[in-house]
Motif scaffolding. Structure first.
Motif, PDB file in Angstrom:
ATOM      1  N   ILE A   2      41.533 -24.409 -28.850  1.00 41.23           N
ATOM      2  CA  ILE A   2      41.114 -24.045 -27.720  1.00 41.23           C
ATOM      3  C   ILE A   2      40.551 -22.715 -28.344  1.00 41.23           C
ATOM      4  O   ILE A   2      40.602 -22.549 -29.404  1.00 41.23           O
ATOM      5  CB  ILE A   2      42.902 -22.899 -28.043  1.00 41.23           C
ATOM      6  N   GLU A   3      39.161 -22.659 -27.835  1.00 39.86           N
ATOM      7  CA  GLU A   3      38.315 -21.761 -28.122  1.00 39.86           C
ATOM      8  C   GLU A   3      37.875 -20.025 -27.007  1.00 39.86           C
ATOM      9  O   GLU A   3      38.712 -20.243 -26.485  1.00 39.86           O
ATOM     10  CB  GLU A   3      36.722 -22.480 -28.644  1.00 39.86           C
ATOM     11  N   SER A   4      37.959 -19.491 -27.690  1.00 37.54           N
ATOM     12  CA  SER A   4      37.277 -17.894 -26.907  1.00 37.54           C
ATOM     13  C   SER A   4      36.109 -17.729 -26.400  1.00 37.54           C
ATOM     14  O   SER A   4      35.290 -18.255 -27.701  1.00 37.54           O
ATOM     15  CB  SER A   4      38.132 -16.986 -28.099  1.00 37.54           C
ATOM     16  N   ASP A   5      35.548 -17.630 -25.745  1.00 36.63           N
ATOM     17  CA  ASP A   5      34.977 -17.886 -25.320  1.00 36.63           C
ATOM     18  C   ASP A   5      33.521 -15.916 -25.494  1.00 36.63           C
ATOM     19  O   ASP A   5      32.450 -16.660 -26.686  1.00 36.63           O
ATOM     20  CB  ASP A   5      34.263 -16.926 -23.699  1.00 36.63           C
ATOM     21  N   ASP A   6      34.375 -15.575 -26.348  1.00 41.20           N
ATOM     22  CA  ASP A   6      33.943 -14.309 -27.572  1.00 41.20           C
ATOM     23  C   ASP A   6      34.170 -13.998 -28.451  1.00 41.20           C
ATOM     24  O   ASP A   6      34.595 -12.841 -29.221  1.00 41.20           O
ATOM     25  CB  ASP A   6      34.282 -12.800 -26.616  1.00 41.20           C
ATOM     26  N   ASP A   7      35.360 -14.903 -29.122  1.00 44.69           N
ATOM     27  CA  ASP A   7      35.273 -14.694 -30.327  1.00 44.69           C
ATOM     28  C   ASP A   7      36.944 -14.095 -30.932  1.00 44.69           C
ATOM     29  O   ASP A   7      37.044 -12.859 -32.013  1.00 44.69           O
ATOM     30  CB  ASP A   7      34.783 -14.355 -31.324  1.00 44.69           C
ATOM     31  N   VAL A   8      36.981 -13.759 -29.495  1.00 42.93           N
ATOM     32  CA  VAL A   8      38.724 -13.059 -29.449  1.00 42.93           C
ATOM     33  C   VAL A   8      39.534 -13.372 -28.439  1.00 42.93           C
ATOM     34  O   VAL A   8      39.764 -13.916 -27.587  1.00 42.93           O
ATOM     35  CB  VAL A   8      38.187 -11.265 -28.445  1.00 42.93           C
ATOM     36  N   MET A   9      40.945 -13.530 -28.772  1.00 47.54           N
ATOM     37  CA  MET A   9      42.163 -14.656 -28.885  1.00 47.54           C
ATOM     38  C   MET A   9      43.828 -13.460 -28.711  1.00 47.54           C
ATOM     39  O   MET A   9      43.506 -12.448 -30.028  1.00 47.54           O
ATOM     40  CB  MET A   9      42.377 -15.624 -29.292  1.00 47.54           C
ATOM     41  N   ALA A  10      44.493 -13.626 -28.204  1.00 50.39           N
ATOM     42  CA  ALA A  10      45.532 -12.764 -27.602  1.00 50.39           C
ATOM     43  C   ALA A  10      46.341 -13.820 -27.398  1.00 50.39           C
ATOM     44  O   ALA A  10      46.469 -14.992 -26.109  1.00 50.39           O
ATOM     45  CB  ALA A  10      45.480 -11.274 -27.202  1.00 50.39           C
ATOM     46  N   ILE A  11      47.758 -13.636 -27.892  1.00 52.31           N
ATOM     47  CA  ILE A  11      49.181 -14.509 -27.517  1.00 52.31           C
ATOM     48  C   ILE A  11      49.870 -13.349 -27.740  1.00 52.31           C
ATOM     49  O   ILE A  11      50.444 -11.980 -28.078  1.00 52.31           O
ATOM     50  CB  ILE A  11      49.804 -15.827 -28.199  1.00 52.31           C
ATOM     51  N   ALA A  18      46.099  -5.754 -25.506  1.00 51.23           N
ATOM     52  CA  ALA A  18      45.843  -6.212 -27.018  1.00 51.23           C
ATOM     53  C   ALA A  18      44.426  -6.555 -26.986  1.00 51.23           C
ATOM     54  O   ALA A  18      43.673  -7.174 -27.541  1.00 51.23           O
ATOM     55  CB  ALA A  18      46.782  -7.609 -27.713  1.00 51.23           C
ATOM     56  N   LEU A  19      44.832  -7.910 -25.461  1.00 49.99           N
ATOM     57  CA  LEU A  19      42.833  -8.521 -25.457  1.00 49.99           C
ATOM     58  C   LEU A  19      42.209  -8.108 -25.094  1.00 49.99           C
ATOM     59  O   LEU A  19      40.846  -7.636 -25.532  1.00 49.99           O
ATOM     60  CB  LEU A  19      43.210  -9.746 -24.606  1.00 49.99           C
ATOM     61  N   ALA A  20      42.330  -6.602 -24.290  1.00 55.89           N
ATOM     62  CA  ALA A  20      41.017  -5.703 -23.738  1.00 55.89           C
ATOM     63  C   ALA A  20      41.475  -4.881 -24.739  1.00 55.89           C
ATOM     64  O   ALA A  20      39.522  -4.543 -24.710  1.00 55.89           O
ATOM     65  CB  ALA A  20      41.717  -5.145 -22.162  1.00 55.89           C
ATOM     66  N   ALA A  21      41.773  -4.826 -25.638  1.00 57.70           N
ATOM     67  CA  ALA A  21      41.778  -3.603 -26.776  1.00 57.70           C
ATOM     68  C   ALA A  21      40.654  -4.003 -27.401  1.00 57.70           C
ATOM     69  O   ALA A  21      39.963  -3.277 -27.958  1.00 57.70           O
ATOM     70  CB  ALA A  21      42.808  -2.427 -27.153  1.00 57.70           C
ATOM     71  N   ALA A  22      41.154  -5.230 -27.738  1.00 54.35           N
ATOM     72  CA  ALA A  22      40.678  -6.500 -28.909  1.00 54.35           C
ATOM     73  C   ALA A  22      39.177  -5.761 -28.431  1.00 54.35           C
ATOM     74  O   ALA A  22      37.949  -5.999 -29.121  1.00 54.35           O
ATOM     75  CB  ALA A  22      40.940  -6.992 -29.193  1.00 54.35           C
ATOM     76  N   ARG A  23      38.396  -6.525 -27.472  1.00 55.30           N
ATOM     77  CA  ARG A  23      37.590  -6.636 -26.850  1.00 55.30           C
ATOM     78  C   ARG A  23      36.710  -5.780 -26.647  1.00 55.30           C
ATOM     79  O   ARG A  23      35.112  -5.770 -26.754  1.00 55.30           O
ATOM     80  CB  ARG A  23      37.271  -7.331 -25.443  1.00 55.30           C
ATOM     81  N   ALA A  24      37.044  -4.556 -26.356  1.00 55.91           N
ATOM     82  CA  ALA A  24      36.342  -3.654 -26.647  1.00 55.91           C
ATOM     83  C   ALA A  24      36.130  -2.871 -28.133  1.00 55.91           C
ATOM     84  O   ALA A  24      34.712  -2.295 -28.133  1.00 55.91           O
ATOM     85  CB  ALA A  24      37.160  -1.799 -25.713  1.00 55.91           C
ATOM     86  N   LEU A  25      36.849  -2.597 -29.394  1.00 57.57           N
ATOM     87  CA  LEU A  25      37.018  -2.184 -29.960  1.00 57.57           C
ATOM     88  C   LEU A  25      35.238  -3.135 -31.400  1.00 57.57           C
ATOM     89  O   LEU A  25      35.220  -2.877 -31.580  1.00 57.57           O
ATOM     90  CB  LEU A  25      37.854  -2.771 -31.053  1.00 57.57           C
ATOM     91  N   VAL A  26      35.903  -4.785 -30.617  1.00 54.73           N
ATOM     92  CA  VAL A  26      34.461  -5.447 -31.400  1.00 54.73           C
ATOM     93  C   VAL A  26      33.335  -5.279 -30.214  1.00 54.73           C
ATOM     94  O   VAL A  26      32.371  -4.981 -31.236  1.00 54.73           O
ATOM     95  CB  VAL A  26      34.653  -6.766 -30.455  1.00 54.73           C
ATOM     96  N   ARG A  27      33.469  -4.665 -29.134  1.00 56.21           N
ATOM     97  CA  ARG A  27      32.091  -4.209 -28.915  1.00 56.21           C
ATOM     98  C   ARG A  27      31.491  -2.659 -28.662  1.00 56.21           C
ATOM     99  O   ARG A  27      29.677  -2.525 -29.405  1.00 56.21           O
ATOM    100  CB  ARG A  27      31.962  -4.280 -27.297  1.00 56.21           C
ATOM    101  N   HIS A  28      32.643  -2.025 -29.738  1.00 57.91           N
ATOM    102  CA  HIS A  28      31.688  -0.359 -29.695  1.00 57.91           C
ATOM    103  C   HIS A  28      32.411  -0.373 -31.025  1.00 57.91           C
ATOM    104  O   HIS A  28      32.630   1.028 -30.935  1.00 57.91           O
ATOM    105  CB  HIS A  28      32.736   0.505 -28.487  1.00 57.91           C
ATOM    106  N   SER A  29      32.621  -1.108 -31.370  1.00 58.63           N
ATOM    107  CA  SER A  29      32.852  -0.384 -32.813  1.00 58.63           C
ATOM    108  C   SER A  29      32.359  -1.394 -34.318  1.00 58.63           C
ATOM    109  O   SER A  29      32.851  -2.011 -33.798  1.00 58.63           O
ATOM    110  CB  SER A  29      34.825   0.193 -32.840  1.00 58.63           C
ATOM    111  N   SER A  30      32.701  -0.487 -35.396  1.00 54.08           N
ATOM    112  CA  SER A  30      32.270  -0.830 -36.209  1.00 54.08           C
ATOM    113  C   SER A  30      32.805  -1.895 -37.573  1.00 54.08           C
ATOM    114  O   SER A  30      33.537  -2.139 -38.800  1.00 54.08           O
ATOM    115  CB  SER A  30      31.210  -0.506 -37.495  1.00 54.08           C
ATOM    116  N   LEU A  31      34.286  -1.696 -37.119  1.00 56.03           N
ATOM    117  CA  LEU A  31      35.706  -2.330 -37.545  1.00 56.03           C
ATOM    118  C   LEU A  31      36.200  -3.851 -37.772  1.00 56.03           C
ATOM    119  O   LEU A  31      35.449  -4.841 -37.188  1.00 56.03           O
ATOM    120  CB  LEU A  31      37.058  -2.304 -36.632  1.00 56.03           C
TER     121      LEU A  31
END
Length: 74
Positions: A2-11, A18-31
């Protein structure tokens, strides 16, 4: 595999949150990846009644996995 289109996954039950939050954080932070995972689950716990805020994070040493794959492909 299983692979993600944007390198973010959640179960789990809070995965969509969690997926929505992670996608936003990846795009708009340097965490870091670990910080993103923790914050995404924390956000999901605020929204999903089945997700709690007692978070344990385990990190994998992916450098060893890459070495093992390289040896197998030889």
């Amino acid at each position: 595999m299983i692979e993600s289109d944007d390198d973010v996954m959640a179960i789990g039950s809070g995965a969509p949150y969690a997926l929505a939050a992670a996608r936003a954080l990846v795009r708009h932070s340097s965490l870091t990846a670990t910080e993103i995972a923790e914050e995404a689950v924390r956000i999901a716990s605020e929204i999903c009644i089945y997700t709690n805020d007692h978070i344990t994070i385990e990190e994998l040493d992916t450098s060893q996995a890459v070495d093992d794959i390289s040896k197998e492909s030889r």
